[in-house]
Design an enzyme around this catalytic site. Structure first.
Site, PDB file in Angstrom:
ATOM      1  N   LEU A  97       0.681  -0.990   0.114  1.00 42.46           N
ATOM      2  CA  LEU A  97       0.038  -0.085   0.047  1.00 42.46           C
ATOM      3  C   LEU A  97       0.855   1.393   0.011  1.00 42.46           C
ATOM      4  CD1 LEU A  97      -2.731  -1.015   2.558  1.00 42.46           C
ATOM      5  CD2 LEU A  97      -2.961  -0.942   0.102  1.00 42.46           C
ATOM      6  N   GLY A  98       1.936   1.134   0.538  1.00 39.97           N
ATOM      7  CA  GLY A  98       2.942   2.340   0.865  1.00 39.97           C
ATOM      8  C   GLY A  98       3.808   2.217   1.676  1.00 39.97           C
ATOM      9  N   LYS A  99       4.661   3.499   1.864  1.00 36.62           N
ATOM     10  CA  LYS A  99       5.785   3.214   3.206  1.00 36.62           C
ATOM     11  C   LYS A  99       5.742   4.718   3.693  1.00 36.62           C
ATOM     12  CE  LYS A  99      10.481   2.074   3.903  1.00 36.62           C
ATOM     13  NZ  LYS A  99      11.691   1.550   3.355  1.00 36.62           N
ATOM     14  N   GLY A 100       5.964   4.757   5.175  1.00 40.20           N
ATOM     15  CA  GLY A 100       5.925   5.906   5.917  1.00 40.20           C
ATOM     16  C   GLY A 100       7.104   5.854   6.553  1.00 40.20           C
ATOM     17  N   GLY A 101       7.233   6.558   7.906  1.00 37.98           N
ATOM     18  CA  GLY A 101       8.488   6.906   8.507  1.00 37.98           C
ATOM     19  C   GLY A 101       8.628   5.635   9.429  1.00 37.98           C
ATOM     20  N   GLY A 103       7.589   2.479   8.379  1.00 39.83           N
ATOM     21  CA  GLY A 103       7.893   1.201   7.352  1.00 39.83           C
ATOM     22  C   GLY A 103       6.817   0.922   6.674  1.00 39.83           C
ATOM     23  N   VAL A 105       3.472  -0.806   4.459  1.00 42.40           N
ATOM     24  CA  VAL A 105       2.454  -1.186   4.850  1.00 42.40           C
ATOM     25  C   VAL A 105       1.858  -2.109   3.923  1.00 42.40           C
ATOM     26  CG1 VAL A 105      -0.072  -0.145   5.471  1.00 42.40           C
ATOM     27  CG2 VAL A 105       1.992   1.096   5.896  1.00 42.40           C
ATOM     28  N   LYS A 126       1.233  -2.523   9.044  1.00 42.99           N
ATOM     29  CA  LYS A 126       2.512  -1.847   9.046  1.00 42.99           C
ATOM     30  C   LYS A 126       3.554  -2.590   9.784  1.00 42.99           C
ATOM     31  CE  LYS A 126       2.185   2.305  11.330  1.00 42.99           C
ATOM     32  NZ  LYS A 126       1.959   3.534  11.380  1.00 42.99           N
ATOM     33  N   ASP A 221       2.345  15.394  14.935  1.00 41.57           N
ATOM     34  CA  ASP A 221       2.667  15.101  13.715  1.00 41.57           C
ATOM     35  C   ASP A 221       1.560  14.953  12.709  1.00 41.57           C
ATOM     36  OD1 ASP A 221       4.827  14.671  11.656  1.00 41.57           O
ATOM     37  OD2 ASP A 221       4.581  12.292  11.870  1.00 41.57           O
TER      38      ASP A 221
END
Length: 463
Positions: A97-101, A103, A105, A126, A221
Site C-alpha cells: 500500500l505504501g511506506k511511511g516513517g 515502515g 504497509v 504496518k 505530527d
C-alpha cells in the site's frame, strides 16, 4: 497528588529483573498502596506513556505485561508473525500500500479462521523498518495510545505483533488512502470543495478529542499523509508514534526534542522545544491551507518565495480580494465563496505566530461545521470522465465531450429549423428530444468521436 513519577516496577514487578531481597521501607509501602490504587483505576483513567517510559535501563516491559489488562485492556488482538505473513500473502508486492516513517504497509484480510472472534474485514499491516528512523519506542507509543483511545475519527488499531526484533501493527483498512495522495498526486482526480470541508471537520474532531482527554494527548505530527480516508471520505488520524502526553495541572507545556515534519511544525516548538496543544492547532492550519490551495506545505519545485506554503499564502488570507489568487485552480470556481472566506479566516487564526491567539480545536470544529452546510456553490457544466488513473486522459475526454455537446446542439437546432420549414407553423411546438439522452456517453462513443476528428484533421493537413 504525588508530585514525583511513580515507578512502573511497583505496578508490574514481573517486568523487571530480579533484585536482591531486602526489607521494604514504610515510604515504599505507601508508594505501593498508591500504585495499587492507580492500577485499580486503569479502566477509568488512561495510562500515560510517561508511566511506561523505557528511558531507564532497569525497565523492561515484557510481552505478557503489555498484553495484560493493566496496561491497555483487552481491546487488541496479538498476532504471530506467521499469521501476518499468511494474511498479507507473505507481504507480497501485490498487497503493498505504501511506506511511511515507520515502515512499509501491506493490505491483508482477517477472519475467525485466523483467530476466533475476529471480524471478517480487510486490514492494513504496518511493519517496522529495522533500518528506519523509528523503533520500539514509537511502536510501543502507538500500541499504548490506540490500545486505549477509541474515537470515530481515530484509525482503529486491531492488534499487534511482537516477535524477537519484529514489530508490526494491524489497523482497519482505509479504502481511499491518505489525504496527501488525493491532494497532490498527479494521478488523482480533484477533490470537490464539499469533500475537502468534510475531511477538515473530521480531522479537527479527531484532534479535539485528543486535546480534550482527561490526560491530554498532543499529536505532534499532524499532516496530510497522516489523515486517512475511508470509502466515504471520512477522515481518521493515524500514526501516533510521535504523540506525547500533554501538560497537566499547572504545567503550561511539555519540553521535548523537536520532532515532526518540516513545514507543519509550529515556529515556537522549533525554536524552544516547548510543546502544547496549540502546536497541533498550527499544524492543522497548514493542512487547511493545503486544502484551500491544493499545494503541499513545502514544494522545492516552486519559485523561492512560494516554496514554503505558509510564508507565501498567509499574507493573502486576510485580504478576500486576493483570495482567488491562492484558491486551488483545479476547483475551477466550484466552491462556496462565503465558505472559502471563512476557512481562510480560520486558517489565518490557526497560523498565528502567538500560540495564545490560536483557537482551540473544539472551537475550530464549531467554526468548520456550519461551513459544510453553505450551499452557494456554482453549478458547473456536466463533464463525462472515463474512469482512468491518468489525468491527461481525463482532461482529453472531458474536452472531447464538451465539443461533442456543442456539435449535438448545433445538429438539433438545424433539424428543428428544417422541420419547422417543412411542416409549417402547427408543428413548431412538437416535443423536443430529451436533453438527458445527450448527457451520457459510452467509451465507444468517445473513441469513435476522437478517431473521426483525427481523420478529419489528417484530411485538412493533406489538402
Amino acid at each position: 497528588m504525588v508530585a514525583s513519577k511513580i515507578a512502573w516496577k511497583f505496578i508490574l514487578p514481573n517486568c523487571f529483573k530480579a533484585k536482591n531481597d531486602r526489607n521494604i521501607l514504610p515510604s515504599e509501602t505507601k508508594i505501593i498502596q498508591i500504585c495499587k490504587q492507580i492500577n485499580s483505576d486503569h479502566h477509568h483513567s488512561r495510562l500515560a506513556i510517561s508511566d511506561i517510559s523505557t528511558d531507564s535501563r532497569s525497565v523492561f516491559i515484557s510481552l505478557d505485561d503489555l498484553s495484560s489488562n493493566a496496561i491497555i485492556g483487552s481491546n487488541l488482538h496479538i498476532f504471530t508473525y506467521a499469521e501476518l505473513k499468511i494474511i498479507t500473502s507473505k507481504f507480497s508486492s501485490a498487497n503493498f500500500l505504501g511506506k511511511g516513517g515507520f515502515g512499509p504497509v501491506h493490505k491483508g484480510f482477517i477472519d475467525d479462521k485466523i483467530k476466533p472472534g475476529l471480524k471478517a474485514q480487510p486490514v492494513a499491516v504496518k511493519l517496522l523498518d529495522l533500518d528506519g528512523n523509528q523503533g520500539h519506542q514509537e511502536w510501543l507509543t502507538e500500541v499504548v495510545f490506540l490500545g486505549q483511545l477509541r474515537h470515530p475519527h481515530l484509525v482503529k488499531l486491531i492488534g499487534y505483533c511482537w516477535e524477537e526484533e519484529q514489530r508490526l501493527l494491524v489497523y482497519e483498512y482505509m479504502a481511499r488512502g491518505n489525504l496527501e495522495n488525493h491532494l497532490f498526486s498527479r494521478y488523482s482526480s480533484c477533490l470537490p470543495w464539499s469533500t475537502r470541508i468534510k475531511i477538515a471537520v473530521g480531522a479537527a474532531k479527531g484532534l479535539a478529542f485528543l486535546h480534550g482527554e482527561e490526560k491530554p494527548v498532543i499529536y505532534r505530527d499532524f499532516k496530510a499523509s497522516n489523515i486517512l480516508l475511508d470509502s466515504d471520505y471520512k477522515a481518521k488520524l493515524s500514526d501516533f508514534g510521535l504523540a506525547k502526553d500533554g501538560p497537566e495541572g499547572d504545567d503550561t507545556h511539555v519540553s521535548t526534542r523537536v520532532m515532526g515534519t518540516h513545514g507543519y511544525a509550529a515556529p515556537e516548538y522549533i525554536m524552544t522545544g516547548h510543546l502544547t496543544s496549540k502546536s497541533d492547532v498550527y499544524s492543522f492550519g497548514v493542512v487547511l491551507l493545503e486544502l484551500i490551495t491544493g499545494r503541499p506545505a513545502m514544494d522545492k519545485n516552486r519559485p523561492i518565495r512560494e516554496r514554503n506554503l505558509v510564508d507565501w499564502a498567509r499574507p493573502m488570507l486576510r485580504d478576500f480580494h486576493k483570495l482567488d489568487r491562492i484558491m486551488d485552480p483545479r476547483l475551477e470556481g466550484q466552491y462556496s465563496t462565503e465558505g472559502a472566506k471563512k476557512v481562510a479566516a480560520l486558517a489565518y487564526q490557526c497560523l498565528s505566530h502567538q500560540p495564545r491567539s490560536r483557537p482551540t480545536m473544539s472551537n475550530v470544529v464549531k467554526s468548520l461545521e456550519p461551513i459544510s452546510e453553505l450551499t452557494d456553490i456554482p453549478i458547473g457544466p456536466f463533464v463525462y470522465v472515463v474512469p482512468s488513473s491518468e489525468c491527461d486522459k481525463e482532461l482529453e475526454i472531458g474536452a472531447l465531450k464538451s465539443k461533442l455537446d456543442e456539435e449535438k446542439k448545433m445538429n438539433v437546432n438545424e433539424d428543428e429549423q428544417k422541420g419547422a420549414r417543412r411542416h409549417g407553423h402547427r408543428h413548431k411546438h412538437r416535443p423536443k428530444s430529451s436533453a438527458a439522452a445527450a448527457a451520457v456517453y459510452s467509451d465507444t462513443h468517445m473513441q469513435n468521436f476522437a478517431l473521426s476528428h483525427e481523420r478529419t484533421n489528417k484530411k485538412h493537413i493533406l489538402k
